[in-house]
Enzyme design. Structure first.
Site, mmCIF file in Angstrom:
data_model
loop_
_atom_site.group_PDB
_atom_site.id
_atom_site.type_symbol
_atom_site.label_atom_id
_atom_site.label_comp_id
_atom_site.label_asym_id
_atom_site.label_seq_id
_atom_site.Cartn_x
_atom_site.Cartn_y
_atom_site.Cartn_z
ATOM 1 N N SER A 13 12.264 25.325 1.677
ATOM 2 C CA SER A 13 11.100 26.200 1.530
ATOM 3 C C SER A 13 9.860 25.361 1.789
ATOM 4 C CB SER A 13 11.040 26.728 0.089
ATOM 5 O OG SER A 13 9.762 27.278 -0.210
ATOM 6 N N TYR A 35 11.805 26.514 -9.508
ATOM 7 C CA TYR A 35 12.092 26.767 -8.094
ATOM 8 C C TYR A 35 11.561 25.633 -7.206
ATOM 9 C CZ TYR A 35 12.192 29.278 -3.613
ATOM 10 O OH TYR A 35 12.428 29.644 -2.311
HETATM 11 C C1 BGC Z 1 9.714 31.861 -1.935
HETATM 12 C C2 BGC Z 1 8.925 33.135 -1.728
HETATM 13 C C3 BGC Z 1 7.501 32.799 -1.308
HETATM 14 C C4 BGC Z 1 7.459 31.792 -0.175
HETATM 15 C C5 BGC Z 1 6.045 31.341 0.150
HETATM 16 C C6 BGC Z 1 9.599 30.999 -0.711
HETATM 17 O O1 BGC Z 1 10.355 29.824 -0.869
HETATM 18 O O2 BGC Z 1 11.069 32.181 -2.210
HETATM 19 O O3 BGC Z 1 8.924 33.893 -2.913
HETATM 20 O O4 BGC Z 1 6.842 33.985 -0.896
HETATM 21 O O5 BGC Z 1 8.232 30.671 -0.510
HETATM 22 O O6 BGC Z 1 5.298 30.997 -0.997
#
Ligand code: BGC
Length: 269
Positions: A154, A167
């Site tokens: 991410s 996360y």
């Molecule tokens: C998350 C999303 C978020 C995106 C940008 C992703 O890794 O799961 O919820 O919108 O990152 O912030």
């Protein structure tokens, strides 16, 4: 099915493939000729629909239920996959979830669930895939690599994220896990890389795009001016799994419409 499929004769496992990014990756890999395992944990009917979509496109797929954070379930999934397709060539470590809350309210269970699924799940699947790559050995007419592992990371492996400490920690962990695996496995011709999506329109972030107000606010973070679609990530995954990216090892490809360009600084700082 594409006319000159890049992944012909290869088998791919996509974890968390019954919705969102995983779904699009599974469909894209199958369209490029891979046999695909659609892994899921809940909503078997959604997994069956992905299998059907792939078959309707002329591809091959099966669904397998397994919780990627459970060692025995992961091992059983690999056994089932190998029994069906003979081996594995491509692992897409995609399964992931969010359990958001302010730090002072974050329960240990929500911390552990996110780390277990997002980080430990990727480790468990990668380990089984590597065992099988090494057992199977090189098949040069199939791919010039012994195996390919793609970790779904991410932008939050780089961008800190208040209210999402569990996360963001899991994604930061994925970066170093991916690079360490890549360093260890490159001499064995196993390529390990990550994709770092930005905001992609999927169920994980519905709140960020489902009202015009939320979407407009989100778009201030995306210089390219649109929210990402799961297919944007599917295309990157096909390329990263194919021999066209053969010289990539230990890299994260960010597909984020420029989110990592820190657009707040375009008029400030
Ligand atoms: C998350 C999303 C978020 C995106 C940008 C992703 O890794 O799961 O919820 O919108 O990152 O912030």
């Amino acid at each position: 099915m594409n006319r000159n499929p890049k992944l012909k004769g290869q088998s791919a496992l996509v974890t968390g493939a019954n919705s969102g990014i995983g779904l699009a990756v599974a469909v894209a890999l199958a369209n490029d000729g891979a046999n695909v395992v659609v892994n899921y944990i809940t909503h078997p009917e959604a997994a069956d629909a992905v299998v059907k979509q792939i078959e309707d496109n002329g591809g091959n797929a099966i669904s397998i239920k397994a919780d990627v954070s459970k060692e025995d379930e992961v091992q059983s999934m690999f056994q089932q996959m190998i029994a069906k397709y003979g081996s594995i060539d491509i692992l897409v470590n995609n399964a992931g979830l969010q359990r958001d809350s302010p730090l002072e309210k974050m329960g240990l269970a929500d911390w552990q669930l996110v780390i277990n699924v997002n980080l430990t799940g990727q480790f468990l699947c990668a380990r089984e895939a590597v065992k099988e790559f090494l057992r199977r050995g090189m098949i040069p007419e199939r791919s010039c690599a012994l195996g390919k592992i793609i970790c779904m990371s991410s932008v939050h492996q780089v961008i800190p994220w208040a209210g999402h400490v569990n996360y963001a920690s899991s994604k930061g962990g994925i970066e170093m896990m991916m690079k360490s695996m890549a360093q260890e496995l490159a001499p064995k011709k196993i390529r390990v890389n990550s994709i770092g999506p930005g905001a992609i329109q999927t169920p994980i972030n519905t709140a960020a795009w489902s009202t015009p107000e939320a979407l407009n606010k989100l778009l201030t973070l995306i210089p390219y001016g649109r929210i990402g679609q799961p297919e944007d990530i599917g295309k990157v995954a096909v390329w990263l799994a194919s021999d066209e990216s053969d010289y990539l090892s230990g890299t994260t490809i960010f597909a984020d419409g420029g989110m990592l360009l820190y657009p707040g600084f375009s008029t400030n700082g």
